[in-house]
Enzyme design. Structure first.
Site, PDB file in Angstrom:
ATOM      1  N   GLU A 325      39.885  43.897  38.762  1.00 20.79           N
ATOM      2  CA  GLU A 325      39.314  42.550  38.860  1.00 20.79           C
ATOM      3  C   GLU A 325      37.951  42.569  38.153  1.00 20.79           C
ATOM      4  O   GLU A 325      36.901  42.604  38.775  1.00 20.79           O
ATOM      5  CB  GLU A 325      39.196  42.080  40.311  1.00 20.79           C
ATOM      6  CG  GLU A 325      38.480  43.012  41.268  1.00 20.79           C
ATOM      7  CD  GLU A 325      38.222  42.349  42.617  1.00 20.79           C
ATOM      8  OE1 GLU A 325      38.170  41.109  42.687  1.00 20.79           O
ATOM      9  OE2 GLU A 325      38.057  43.086  43.600  1.00 20.79           O
ATOM     10  N   GLU A 334      32.439  39.743  31.444  1.00 21.37           N
ATOM     11  CA  GLU A 334      32.011  40.920  32.207  1.00 21.37           C
ATOM     12  C   GLU A 334      32.649  42.187  31.628  1.00 21.37           C
ATOM     13  O   GLU A 334      32.732  43.210  32.292  1.00 21.37           O
ATOM     14  CB  GLU A 334      32.331  40.746  33.688  1.00 21.37           C
ATOM     15  CG  GLU A 334      31.496  39.643  34.339  1.00 21.37           C
ATOM     16  CD  GLU A 334      31.709  39.504  35.833  1.00 21.37           C
ATOM     17  OE1 GLU A 334      32.383  40.381  36.424  1.00 21.37           O
ATOM     18  OE2 GLU A 334      31.205  38.522  36.404  1.00 21.37           O
TER      19      GLU A 334
END
Length: 535
Positions: A325, A334
């Protein structure tokens, strides 16, 4: 009059605006704004010019149809926009629309809800009487007021009461309308207080997240329910029923944090009645402490905890299923591609990556309030010191979009799939470039672009923060906002052309963006000088 208002310490002054020729009025207001006067200026304008409605006879009836003004001089929005621009889009200016009996089309009302509306003027002649003789609003007016109530506006009743009980019945009805608003859902409840609040995107690869940050994201039930479903289906596809007693599936959770995906993987294995061996790989030494505690107290030998960077870890075995995740509000911001490209070295050739694909999206946006908030980030005394920047318009921000107006529908930007195995001898390249062309749905100002994403976890198991396909009840991600340095005026039907780059070097990843139509704008965040994500 303004001096006397300051003498009385009034917080707000209401000023009527009746023309696009308002330069002198703007100069007077601006003279108080530059003196840092405490006054707030509420600018009252009609929602539409009275000549915007024409009679149309249909079967003997005479409904009134909205007809956009031929001249900008006749458009009250342009009156307001001219004044606002002359005053540098000051956050001390608020809009007070006069709600009329006839309402314009939904695009105009959506544009209104993107403005810094502080109050709504409701003349008594807008109300109609119900069967009991009490004043109420039409369904269209009720829907508009419910949208405005979400912006925390103050309703103002104006005019002579046409009921024998006086103005009180109008106020009681408005209060009833407010009380009848639907209760906030889980996303709205979670985001309360964060509407239009700009935040720096997280950099979990570069920084070690705090325990409180993990805890907030772990409260999202929808995200982890979908992850469990994805692992469950992958296990069923991976191990046939007749082999479940003898086959052990290796599941590697990379970027395990404090272990929520480890827990979901174990629960998925129990649901599927499949045997698994789980590795939890995490680089944050503080989170590793939590993982080892769970292993000792709960997971026992079912889980192996690995303290280290997934990109450098030398795995003793190869994984059947790789679970992560690592997604941000703009999907890859990210650095999920860079992380998973390194981790796929210990994924079997026929292994499964969860997620298997993700795509970012952009949509042009009008929001004077957000644009003004970005400007305050240059002030070192701003409410979030972490985002006080040399040039705040060179950065992207995570934000719960609220007081905004979409100008066109989102379009796909960058797509990544995993595992990402190029042809032999070809290096992996995660740089991207795209040109998008939007058609403006309204006449208004483009202040920047909203960023969204969706992801395919496994087959048809998905997560999305796109407005049209948002996963119900999921609150782990807010949207992104990429501002323009200067707002750009567009007309309905105009082409809005934006270019966006994803650039990579040995240390950082960053985005650059600009407009090329209807007017070219400077390329923002060139070479990642302001906003970059550390590898």
């Amino acid at each position: 009059e303004l001096n006397y208002s300051m003498h009385l310490c009034l917080p707000t002054v209401l000023i009527q605006l009746r023309s696009v020729s308002c330069a002198n009025l703007a100069r007077i207001i601006n003279s108080y704004l530059v003196k840092n006067a405490q006054l707030q200026f509420w600018i009252q304008t009609p929602l539409c010019h009275p000549r915007a409605f024409v009679e149309r006879l249909v079967d003997g009836d005479s409904p009134r149809q909205y007809n956009p003004p031929a001249s900008r001089d006749d458009d009250p929005w342009h009156w307001w926009n001219t004044l606002r621009m002359l005053c540098s889009n000051s956050s001390k200016l608020g809009l007070v629309p006069e709600i009329q009996s006839d309402l314009p089309d939904q695009n105009i009302l959506s544009r209104l809800c993107g403005e810094p509306v502080v109050a709504a003027m409701l003349p008594t002649n807008v109300f109609i009487n119900n069967n009991k003789g009490f004043p109420v609003l039409s369904q269209l007016h009720q829907a508009l007021m419910q949208r405005l109530f979400k912006l925390d506006i103050q309703p103002i009743i104006q005019g002579t009461a046409k009921h024998d009980r006086g103005i009180k019945v109008y106020l009681q009805y408005i209060n009833h309308l407010y009380q009848a608003l639907p209760a906030p859902g889980p996303v709205e409840a979670f985001a309360r207080g964060y509407e239009d609040y700009l935040q720096c995107p997280l950099q979990p690869l570069h920084d070690n997240l705090e325990s409180q940050t993990y805890e907030v994201f772990e409260k999202d039930p929808i995200k982890y329910k979908q992850y469990q479903e994805a692992v469950y289906r992958a296990l069923l596809d991976r191990v046939p029923e007749e082999e479940k007693a003898t086959t052990v599936t290796t599941v590697m959770v990379v970027g395990a944090g404090r272990g929520p995906l480890v827990r979901q993987s174990l629960q998925a294995a129990a649901r599927a009645d499949r045997r698994v061996r789980v590795y939890a790989v995490e680089k944050n030494p503080n989170a590793v402490v939590t993982l080892r505690t769970f292993k000792e107290e709960e997971w026992k030998d079912m889980v192996t905890v690995v303290a280290g960077d997934m990109r450098q870890w030398k795995a003793p075995v190869k994984a059947d299923i790789l679970v992560s995740e690592l997604l941000g509000s703009f999907s890859d911001n990210e650095l999920s591609p860079e992380c998973l490209d390194g981790a796929q070295s210990f994924l079997k050739e026929d292994g499964i990556s969860i997620p298997s694909e993700y795509t970012s999206y952009l949509a042009p946006l009008s929001s004077p309030r957000l644009h003004a908030h970005v400007r305050t980030m240059k002030d070192p005394t701003c409410r979030d010191r972490a985002v006080a920047r040399e040039d705040p318009y060179e950065s992207g921000y995570v934000v719960r979009l609220h007081n905004v107006c979409p100008i066109s529908q989102p379009q796909a930007v960058f797509n990544f799939t995993h595992p990402n195995r190029p042809a032999p001898g070809v290096a992996i390249d995660n740089e991207r470039f795209i040109t998008l062309r939007f058609v403006s749905d309204i006449e208004g100002l483009v202040h920047g672009f909203a960023g969204y994403f969706d992801t395919v976890l496994y087959k048809d198991v998905m997560l999305s923060i796109l407005p049209e396909t948002h996963s119900p009840g999921m609150f782990s991600w807010f949207s992104m906002f990429f501002p323009l340095k200067d707002a750009v005026l567009v007309s309905k039907g105009d082409i809005i052309e934006v270019c966006m780059w994803r650039k990579v070097n040995s240390k950082d990843v960053w985005y650059e963006w600009c407009l090329t139509r209807p007017v070219p704008t400077p390329i923002q965040n060139a070479m990642g000088q302001t906003y970059h994500i550390g590898l």
